[in-house]
Design an enzyme around this catalytic site. Structure first.
Site, PDB file in Angstrom:
ATOM      1  CG  ASP A   1      -8.240  11.271  35.062  1.00 55.04           C
ATOM      2  OD1 ASP A   1      -7.967  11.599  36.294  1.00 55.04           O
ATOM      3  OD2 ASP A   1      -9.223  10.561  34.885  1.00 55.04           O
TER       4      ASP A   1
ATOM      5  NE  ARG B   1     -18.215  10.102  39.239  1.00 58.67           N
ATOM      6  CZ  ARG B   1     -17.421  10.911  38.507  1.00 58.67           C
ATOM      7  NH1 ARG B   1     -17.775  11.088  37.257  1.00 58.67           N
ATOM      8  NH2 ARG B   1     -16.152  11.072  38.961  1.00 58.67           N
TER       9      ARG B   1
ATOM     10  CD  GLU C   1      -8.382   6.298  38.868  1.00 60.11           C
ATOM     11  OE1 GLU C   1      -9.112   5.594  39.560  1.00 60.11           O
ATOM     12  OE2 GLU C   1      -8.585   7.542  38.428  1.00 60.11           O
TER      13      GLU C   1
ATOM     14  CE1 TYR D   1     -12.253   9.292  44.202  1.00 60.96           C
ATOM     15  CE2 TYR D   1     -11.622   7.420  45.495  1.00 60.96           C
ATOM     16  CZ  TYR D   1     -12.229   8.238  44.701  1.00 60.96           C
ATOM     17  OH  TYR D   1     -12.826   7.204  43.761  1.00 60.96           O
TER      18      TYR D   1
ATOM     19  N   GLY E   1     -18.620  13.951  29.846  1.00 53.08           N
ATOM     20  CA  GLY E   1     -19.653  13.639  30.243  1.00 53.08           C
ATOM     21  C   GLY E   1     -20.843  14.787  30.496  1.00 53.08           C
TER      22      GLY E   1
ATOM     23  CB  THR F   1     -11.423  16.384  33.434  1.00 49.67           C
ATOM     24  OG1 THR F   1     -10.732  14.980  33.521  1.00 49.67           O
ATOM     25  CG2 THR F   1     -10.591  17.040  32.213  1.00 49.67           C
TER      26      THR F   1
ATOM     27  CG  MET G   1      -7.195  10.323  40.959  1.00 48.32           C
ATOM     28  SD  MET G   1      -8.573  11.715  41.077  1.00 48.32           S
ATOM     29  CE  MET G   1      -9.583  10.457  41.646  1.00 48.32           C
ATOM     30  N   GLY G   2      -6.154   8.568  36.840  1.00 44.74           N
ATOM     31  CA  GLY G   2      -6.000   8.535  35.736  1.00 44.74           C
ATOM     32  C   GLY G   2      -6.642   7.431  35.128  1.00 44.74           C
ATOM     33  NE  ARG G   3     -13.121   5.878  35.594  1.00 43.64           N
ATOM     34  CZ  ARG G   3     -13.645   6.919  36.574  1.00 43.64           C
ATOM     35  NH1 ARG G   3     -13.383   8.036  35.653  1.00 43.64           N
ATOM     36  NH2 ARG G   3     -14.104   6.921  37.343  1.00 43.64           N
TER      37      ARG G   3
END
EC number: 2.7.1.11
Length: 485
Positions: A222, A166, A321, A377, A193, A220, A265-267
């Site tokens: 997500d 990142r 999440e 993960y 990003g 992604t 997952m799923g910010r």
């Protein structure tokens, strides 16, 4: 037809009759005059000899919305992907590179493999390298030579053979490295990003007048990238999430007042949680970032859990999440800390909600058995399934066709079941989110029979925020039957 050039060169808008709008992608010929063209090598490729129509017509476009009013405007279209009759690179001239950035996702290696094999087998390109370790690898790490032999079986492995990271985005250093190495096709695989970074790299290459294609493939887990039907790896993630949900259900069912809590997952977007819940049929409550909920009081989560345990004797909760972060006490918040990609670091909402439920039932003197499963993960580190492997092949080959045809500053993506080239700024304009006033979320509520946790006033406010001017043309309802929308 009228044409209007976008200010930052990331999109060419072409307007036509009946409200037709083409949001076109840039081309090398836009800023480099008198570029030579060559006949497409696919003309003599045995694999394509059986294809009735070798090449995509230059005027072929794909509509963003498929549901329209008969008298309404035709709406926004994107350029259809595929091979063109003429290419802007001689095969021996091509020096391509591939880079993977951000988090892992099932299918990364498949995309890498198909870009390499597509360039080699369709266009005779032999110079392809991998950039080791994400964006910063352009100037701080070694490159990896990629041939069909090297990538032959990498699709059977999870992760990425190129490594990833990142951040580390120094545009000038990256473009300097591209120039110094003589690279003229850059394939960038990453999320929103990463695609923003790709757009900046494209702008710098254009400013320097370089004959360099910058092409993106959206990634992604997500599924939060806008415009496209779904991101690759999403189907695999949902499928793998079933194993955790099934384990939670077995644990819950086997104990008196058994509760299974699964964090997925799923910010910012709850697509994995929503689709995993719909696919599973064993989930009693799904909590996602887009749909606020509360714990205590009438109509709250605790009341619903009690009711479900009385009725069934067991219960399974799936939570994304990013859900409920606003409910965590300020003392637990990480002071808005961010990772290198600029994503907010989240507290473990799964542990928090599990403990909150335990505390509530302890106060009520009701014995429960709660098991918390966090496969976060695990679901992104596996190889892609059959459906995603096919999708990765389409994305990669379409991306290669576009690069050879001289298009640049674009992302290869599926729109309404057709491969298209989408301008970077459309991919970067916002995050795709579950629309909780849409039918798909209503289907989930009907399937689980959970409350929406929204009061009448909340529903009115949400509708105000999400209601488009014309549901069929501009809203999510026109495509709510498609996975990932």
């Amino acid at each position: 037809m009228g044409t209007e050039q976008d200010i930052n060169h990331q999109m060419k808008v072409v307007t036509g009759d009946s409200g037709y709008v083409l949001e076109d992608v840039p081309h090398l010929a836009d800023y480099i005059p008198d570029l030579p063209t060559y006949p497409n090598p696919l003309r003599s490729n045995p694999a394509y000899s059986v294809v009735k129509q070798y090449f995509v017509d230059m005027d072929d476009t794909v509509p963003q919305k498929v549901v329209v009013h008969k008298d309404g405007p035709r709406g926004v279209h994107f350029r259809r992907a595929g091979p063109r009759q003429k290419v802007y690179f001689d095969s021996d001239e091509v020096h391509a590179c591939i880079v993977t950035c951000g988090g892992l996702c099932p299918g990364l290696n498949t995309v890498i493999r198909e870009i390499v094999c597509g360039l080699f087998h369709m266009y005779g390109v032999t110079k392809v390298i991998g950039i080791d370790g994400g964006y910063r690898g352009f100037y701080s790490k070694n490159t990896i030579p990629l041939t069909p032999k090297v990538v032959n079986d990498i699709h059977k492995r999870g992760g990425t053979i190129l490594g990833t990271s990142r951040g580390g985005h120094d545009t000038m250093k990256i473009v300097d490295s591209i120039q110094d190495r003589g690279i003229n096709q850059v394939y960038i695989i990453g999320g929103d990003g990463t695609q923003k970074g790709a757009a900046v790299i494209y702008e710098e290459c254009r400013q320097r007048g370089l004959k360099v294609v910058v092409a993106g493939i959206p990634k992604t887990i997500d599924n939060d990238i806008p415009v496209i039907d779904r991101s690759f790896g999403f189907d695999t993630a949902v499928e793998e999430a079933q194993r955790a949900i099934n384990a939670a259900h077995v644990e819950a069912e086997s104990a008196e007042n058994g509760l299974g809590v699964v964090k997925l997952m799923g910010r910012y977007s709850g697509f994995i949680a929503m689709y995993a819940t719909l696919a599973s049929r064993d989930v009693d409550c799904c909590l996602i970032p887009e749909s606020p909920f509360y714990l205590g009081g009438e109509g709250g989560l605790f009341e619903y859990v009690e009711k479900r345990l009385k009725e069934n004797g067991h219960m399974v909760i799936v939570i994304a999440e990013g859900a409920g972060q606003e409910l965590l006490s300020q003392s637990l918040q990480s002071a808005n800390e961010q990772d290198a990609s600029g994503n907010r670091l989240l507290q473990d909402v799964g542990l928090w909600i599990s403990q909150s439920i335990k505390d509530h039932f302890k106060q009520r003197k009701i014995a429960i058995t709660l098991k918390y499963i966090d496969p976060t993960y695990m679901i992104r580190a596996i190889p892609s399934n059959a459906a995603d492997n096919v999708y990765c092949t389409l994305l990669a080959q379409s991306c290669v066709h576009g690069a050879m045809a001289g298009f640049t500053g674009y992302t290869s993506g599926l729109v309404n079941g057709r491969q298209t080239y989408i301008p970077f700024n459309r991919i970067n304009e916002r995050q795709n989110k579950v629309v909780i006033t849409d039918r798909m979320w209503a289907r989930l509520l009907s399937s689980t029979n959970q409350p929406s946790f929204l009061g009448p006033k909340d529903v009115i406010e949400v509708r105000k925020e999400e209601q488009p001017p014309n549901q069929l043309l501009d809203g999510e309802n026109g495509k709510d039957d498609k996975p990932g929308n």
